[in-house]
Design an enzyme around this catalytic site. Structure first.
Site, mmCIF file in Angstrom:
data_model
loop_
_atom_site.group_PDB
_atom_site.id
_atom_site.type_symbol
_atom_site.label_atom_id
_atom_site.label_comp_id
_atom_site.label_asym_id
_atom_site.label_seq_id
_atom_site.Cartn_x
_atom_site.Cartn_y
_atom_site.Cartn_z
ATOM 1 N N ARG A 49 0.846 -1.192 0.000
ATOM 2 C CA ARG A 49 0.000 0.000 0.000
ATOM 3 C C ARG A 49 0.880 1.241 0.000
ATOM 4 O O ARG A 49 2.076 1.186 0.292
ATOM 5 C CB ARG A 49 -0.913 0.012 1.233
ATOM 6 N N GLY A 50 0.275 2.375 -0.283
ATOM 7 C CA GLY A 50 0.981 3.632 -0.164
ATOM 8 C C GLY A 50 1.150 4.021 1.294
ATOM 9 O O GLY A 50 0.590 3.399 2.196
ATOM 10 N N GLY A 51 1.936 5.043 1.527
ATOM 11 C CA GLY A 51 2.111 5.540 2.869
ATOM 12 C C GLY A 51 3.288 4.916 3.597
ATOM 13 O O GLY A 51 4.087 4.175 3.026
ATOM 14 N N ILE A 53 4.498 3.832 7.922
ATOM 15 C CA ILE A 53 4.227 2.766 8.881
ATOM 16 C C ILE A 53 3.016 3.104 9.749
ATOM 17 O O ILE A 53 2.775 4.266 10.086
ATOM 18 C CB ILE A 53 5.457 2.496 9.772
ATOM 19 N N THR A 54 2.259 2.055 10.090
ATOM 20 C CA THR A 54 1.138 2.217 11.013
ATOM 21 C C THR A 54 0.975 0.937 11.812
ATOM 22 O O THR A 54 1.729 -0.023 11.639
ATOM 23 C CB THR A 54 -0.158 2.588 10.270
ATOM 24 N N LEU A 117 -5.218 6.232 6.030
ATOM 25 C CA LEU A 117 -5.565 5.770 4.687
ATOM 26 C C LEU A 117 -4.318 5.271 3.974
ATOM 27 O O LEU A 117 -3.246 5.854 4.107
ATOM 28 C CB LEU A 117 -6.171 6.900 3.844
ATOM 29 N N GLY A 129 -7.175 0.307 1.940
ATOM 30 C CA GLY A 129 -8.282 1.197 2.273
ATOM 31 C C GLY A 129 -8.003 2.051 3.483
ATOM 32 O O GLY A 129 -6.998 2.753 3.537
ATOM 33 N N CYS A 147 2.585 6.976 10.368
ATOM 34 C CA CYS A 147 2.422 7.546 9.024
ATOM 35 C C CYS A 147 3.607 8.407 8.606
ATOM 36 O O CYS A 147 3.498 9.268 7.727
ATOM 37 C CB CYS A 147 1.118 8.338 8.923
#
Length: 201
Positions: A49-51, A53-54, A117, A129, A147
């Site tokens: 996915r984009g972004g 770390i979470t 997101l 998502g 993020c």
């Protein structure tokens, strides 16, 4: 998600998956290892996915949107806006005043982030998502720069409205999302958008 997307064709139905994960850190496509400070025993999984770390854990509602953007004639920036508005409208039902930022994807309450997101676009279709913090252990967020932002504080629904459950949130969240996807009215485009955040290919 990848198997589903690989098998899709022009007439395949779109799907929305509502899931929760066991405790895990996910490192997005744009992730920098320096943002993972002290993972401890919690596994770290690389994600496409984009972004950045979470953290995911039970009590956080994840919504995977598996949509054919070409068929829907929906721009990625419109979808991002749609997902943020979905969460903002859902939280408003619980008297939580939330908002989106044009330069930092997600949904915020005050200076704290409540929803993240991350998307990937493949074959004109979306994967991944949003992740809405409802009633979870937020302490592992202190082990990372969420993020990719140093010092970003995370919050959740039950910190603002105690005793709210995921079960209460889900039907509202889903209805808000479906209502926007089925609407014939044009979506409002955000003014500035960095496609690198979302790993669009």
């Amino acid at each position: 998600m990848h198997r589903f997307t690989d098998k899709r064709n022009k007439i395949s139905d779109d799907e929305i998956w509502l899931v929760q994960h066991l405790p895990v850190f996910t490192q997005g496509h744009a992730g920098n290892a320096n943002h993972l400070r002290q993972p401890g025993v919690i596994p770290v999984i690389k994600s496409d996915r984009g972004g950045h770390i979470t953290f995911h854990a039970p009590g956080q509602q994840i919504v995977y949107v598996l949509l054919d953007l070409r068929r829907r004639k929906l721009l990625v920036r419109n979808l991002i806006n749609l997902l943020e508005k979905t969460v903002i409208a859902t939280l408003a039902r619980f008297s939580i005043d939330a908002y989106a930022r044009t330069n930092a994807p997600g949904v915020y309450v005050g200076v704290q982030k409540i929803c993240s997101l991350g998307l990937r676009i493949r074959k004109g279709c979306t994967l991944h998502g949003l992740a809405l913090n409802v009633s979870m252990d937020l302490s592992p967020f202190l082990r990372i720069n969420p993020c990719g932002y140093f010092g970003l504080s995370m919050t959740q629904v039950t910190d603002i409205v105690p005793n709210t459950s995921v079960e209460e949130i889900v039907p509202i969240l889903l209805n808000e999302c479906l209502g926007r996807l089925e609407s014939d009215s044009p979506l409002v485009e955000i003014e500035s958008w960095d496609p690198s955040i979302y790993s669009v290919i």
